[in-house]
Scaffold this motif. Structure first.
Motif, short mmCIF file in Angstrom:
data_model
loop_
_atom_site.label_atom_id
_atom_site.label_comp_id
_atom_site.label_asym_id
_atom_site.label_seq_id
_atom_site.Cartn_x
_atom_site.Cartn_y
_atom_site.Cartn_z
N PRO A 159 46.65 -108.62 -58.13
CA PRO A 159 45.88 -109.62 -57.39
C PRO A 159 45.14 -109.01 -56.22
O PRO A 159 44.18 -109.54 -55.75
CB PRO A 159 46.93 -110.61 -56.90
CG PRO A 159 48.20 -109.87 -56.87
CD PRO A 159 48.11 -108.82 -57.94
N GLY B 39 43.39 -104.90 -57.91
CA GLY B 39 43.15 -105.23 -56.51
C GLY B 39 43.70 -104.19 -55.56
O GLY B 39 44.25 -104.53 -54.51
N SER B 102 51.11 -108.90 -46.68
CA SER B 102 51.73 -110.05 -47.37
C SER B 102 52.92 -110.60 -46.60
O SER B 102 53.07 -111.81 -46.47
CB SER B 102 52.20 -109.65 -48.76
OG SER B 102 51.13 -109.17 -49.51
N CYS B 125 40.92 -118.04 -53.07
CA CYS B 125 41.60 -117.20 -52.08
C CYS B 125 42.66 -116.34 -52.74
O CYS B 125 42.98 -116.51 -53.92
CB CYS B 125 42.24 -118.06 -51.01
SG CYS B 125 43.61 -119.05 -51.62
N PHE B 126 43.18 -115.43 -51.97
CA PHE B 126 44.26 -114.55 -52.44
C PHE B 126 45.43 -115.39 -52.96
O PHE B 126 45.72 -116.48 -52.42
CB PHE B 126 44.72 -113.65 -51.28
CG PHE B 126 45.75 -112.65 -51.70
CD1 PHE B 126 45.48 -111.72 -52.69
CD2 PHE B 126 47.00 -112.64 -51.10
CE1 PHE B 126 46.43 -110.80 -53.08
CE2 PHE B 126 47.97 -111.70 -51.48
CZ PHE B 126 47.68 -110.79 -52.47
N SER B 172 40.62 -115.79 -44.57
CA SER B 172 40.62 -114.37 -44.89
C SER B 172 39.20 -113.88 -45.17
O SER B 172 38.62 -114.18 -46.21
CB SER B 172 41.51 -114.09 -46.10
OG SER B 172 41.47 -112.71 -46.40
N SER B 175 36.75 -111.39 -47.98
CA SER B 175 37.58 -112.17 -48.89
C SER B 175 37.90 -111.47 -50.20
O SER B 175 37.02 -110.89 -50.83
CB SER B 175 36.86 -113.50 -49.18
OG SER B 175 37.30 -114.05 -50.40
N ASN B 176 39.14 -111.56 -50.58
CA ASN B 176 39.56 -111.32 -51.95
C ASN B 176 39.75 -112.72 -52.53
O ASN B 176 40.58 -113.46 -51.99
CB ASN B 176 40.88 -110.55 -51.95
CG ASN B 176 41.47 -110.39 -53.35
OD1 ASN B 176 40.84 -110.74 -54.32
ND2 ASN B 176 42.69 -109.88 -53.41
N PRO B 177 39.02 -113.18 -53.52
CA PRO B 177 38.29 -112.43 -54.53
C PRO B 177 36.78 -112.39 -54.38
O PRO B 177 36.12 -111.74 -55.19
CB PRO B 177 38.60 -113.24 -55.79
CG PRO B 177 38.58 -114.66 -55.30
CD PRO B 177 39.17 -114.59 -53.90
N PHE B 355 42.48 -117.55 -58.65
CA PHE B 355 42.41 -117.64 -57.18
C PHE B 355 42.19 -119.07 -56.72
O PHE B 355 41.67 -119.30 -55.63
CB PHE B 355 41.31 -116.70 -56.68
CG PHE B 355 41.45 -115.30 -57.21
CD1 PHE B 355 42.35 -114.42 -56.63
CD2 PHE B 355 40.73 -114.89 -58.32
CE1 PHE B 355 42.52 -113.15 -57.15
CE2 PHE B 355 40.89 -113.62 -58.84
CZ PHE B 355 41.79 -112.74 -58.25
#
Lengths: 159, 390
Positions: A159, B39, B102, B125-126, B172, B175-177, B355
């Motif tokens: 992820p 990722g 995390s 979002c993550f 965030s 941003s991921n993703p 996500f």
């Protein structure tokens, strides 16, 4: 512009189109810049990094420390010019420290190099001493690691 | 007496299954597939950092550290945050070293949430934000973002989702993703919104070093932000240290103190070897980070250019290492697109739905992989696209 040089120094095969895509410049811009670099001799030549050992072709490299008494008036440069013209000389550097020149010599075998040192290098005017070191194994050459190592694995999806 | 209750707590039972699990299993069976689904950096941790870790082990530094983190690392972190983002934190009271970014997210939420508190979470979002909010006893309040607004959350949408129970805004950027960034003015608007509602801001800035159109603006740098913002960062992305598991949190002393409490009961302290290596990362690795950023930027230009050229509209990601192209024009769902692309061309991307529901119509393509693989993956995707749209 520095980025173009950086890219070409890592991969001389890159086309202007590829460099343009990676740097966000136009293809013309890149082609012109490269032409100018070539004209100004900022880019001196495009070469290939060859692993001779893997090709099964014997190449011996020697690092030779040379001490010399520089020539009056012209200093080390005149001596350097005489040394660097020999085709066996791969690289030549003027050094600080215990000796003056570091001469990197490339030959087919150790005898070739020994012969070159004894017959050509040592007898040169102004050369007062040499010490020859043979390369046993090349691990990293001009920024490229020459030995294979397993690549670390990543999970295929994270992820 | 027979046990009548299920063994697994309702809280955990209620967590959604991982959105990428099924996909992971599919890709795992295809060793030759090119994965744009990863990722984490493809770079190995810079050698001087690894070497510092080795040296730490050689000297036998294998014991616990203080829960908050080793003092020299905390001091380096304070210097780093000031040097890079103009943020001043007291290393003794306002910083904490965590097991990856995390953990910082998890314990920040656990430290501040009362049962039932709302957490505003812009999406996509993550993957861990919504579950962490739930594990912390809170309720995730999803807020959608759109490509029309460059995936930057809009204050209007936050206001709509916000209710009396809302206590935290979790953002965030980069941003991921999506690869979206939030410019300074946008950050200021978010902080102003949070201040007006008396919300805490948790800002996950793990990709702060990876921006390509100018420096990152930290949420904590906005006026009035400092007292209500928990800044989360880490070493995984910029220093390619994912496996070392090291991150940090910076914020007001009372909140950091509470987080230290949770952290010390949960994990005691972060790994010692990683902490010593991280000191070297902060002190001496700017050039390594620059080098990686430059490479990512080159790949970013190539991947975005190729995606657009093959008919997949891709907004310009200005940070992180993901492109997030729209695939809805193909008439496929994100899952269908990703699955068919994998089966037919052996290229793995992650469906946007992993996500959050807002990711439908998009897929995430990571460019944290070598240029040659990106180029090969793009030409395979282009031939897939010519079949799908042809």
């Amino acid at each position: 512009m520095e980025e173009i040089l950086q890219l070409l120094s890592e991969d001389a095969h890159l086309t202007a189109a590829q460099i343009a895509e990676r740097t966000g410049k136009s293809e013309d811009e890149v082609a012109n810049a490269v032409a100018k670099f070539e004209e100004d001799k900022v880019i001196r030549r495009y070469k290939t990094v060859v692993d001779w050992e893997r090709a099964g072709i014997e190449h011996v490299f020697g690092f030779i420390e040379v001490r010399c008494a520089p020539e009056r008036g012209v200093g080390f440069d005149a001596v350097a010019e005489r040394i660097m013209e020999f085709p066996e000389v791969h690289s030549l550097y003027l050094m600080s420290g215990a000796y003056d020149f570091l001469v990197v010599v490339q030959g087919g075998n150790m005898r070739d190099i020994a012969y070159f040192v004894a017959e050509k290098l040592a007898p040169l005017d102004h050369v007062v001493g040499t010490a020859t070191h043979f390369v046993l194994k090349r691990y990293k050459v001009d920024g490229d690691i020459m030995i294979d190592r397993a690549q670390a694995k990543r999970l295929p999806i994270t992820p | 007496m027979a046990r009548t209750q299920p063994r697994i707590s309702q809280r955990v039972q209620g967590l959604p299954p991982s959105g990428i699990r099924r996909f992971f299993e599919l890709v795992e069976k295809m060793p030759d597939a090119i994965s744009l689904g990863i990722g984490e950096p493809d770079f190995v941790t810079p050698w001087r950092v690894r070497e510092a870790g080795i040296y730490s082990l050689e000297r036998g530094h294998t014991h616990y550290t203080p829960s908050r983190g080793m003092r020299p690392l905390l001091q380096e972190l304070a210097l780093y945050l000031e040097r890079r983002f103009g943020l001043r934190y007291d290393p003794e009271r306002e910083l904490l070293v965590t097991v990856g970014g995390s953990e910082a997210i998890d314990i920040a939420l656990r430290a501040v949430l009362e049962p039932g508190d709302g957490v505003l979470i812009p999406q996509p979002c993550f993957v861990s934000y919504v579950p962490c909010a739930a594990l912390g006893g809170g309720r995730a309040l999803p807020v959608s973002t759109s490509v029309e607004h460059n995936f930057q959350v809009q204050v209007d949408n936050l206001a709509e989702a916000c209710d009396e129970t809302t206590r935290v805004l979790l953002i965030s950027y980069p941003s991921n993703p999506t690869g979206a960034v939030m410019p300074r003015a946008g950050m200021e608007a978010l902080v102003e919104f949070a201040a007006a509602r008396d919300l805490l801001v948790i800002s996950d800035e793990i990709y702060a070093e990876l921006t390509y159109n100018g420096p990152h603006s930290s949420a904590a740098a906005a006026p009035g932000a400092r007292e209500r913002t928990i800044l989360v960062g880490g070493f995984s992305k910029a220093w390619a240290m994912t496996g070392w598991r090291l991150g940090f949190a910076a914020g007001p002393a009372d909140i950091i103190e509470a987080m230290v409490k949770v952290h010390s009961y949960a994990v005691m302290c972060s790994p010692t070897t990683a902490q010593e290596a991280a000191i070297e990362a902060l002190r001496a690795c700017d050039e390594d980070v620059d080098h990686m950023r430059r490479e990512y930027n080159q790949r970013r230009r190539v991947i975005v250019n190729r995606l657009n050229a093959m008919g997949l509209d891709c907004f310009e990601p200005k940070g992180a290492f993901y492109a997030f192209p729209a695939i809805s024009a193909t008439g496929l769902t994100s899952e269908q697109f990703a699955e068919r692309l994998l089966e037919e061309e052996e290229v793995a991307v992650v469906p946007g739905t992993a996500f959050g529901p807002g990711g439908e119509g998009f897929v995430r393509c990571s460019y944290a992989t070598s240029m040659s693989l990106i180029e090969e993956a793009m030409s395979r995707m282009a031939s897939f696209m010519s079949r799908v749209s042809g």
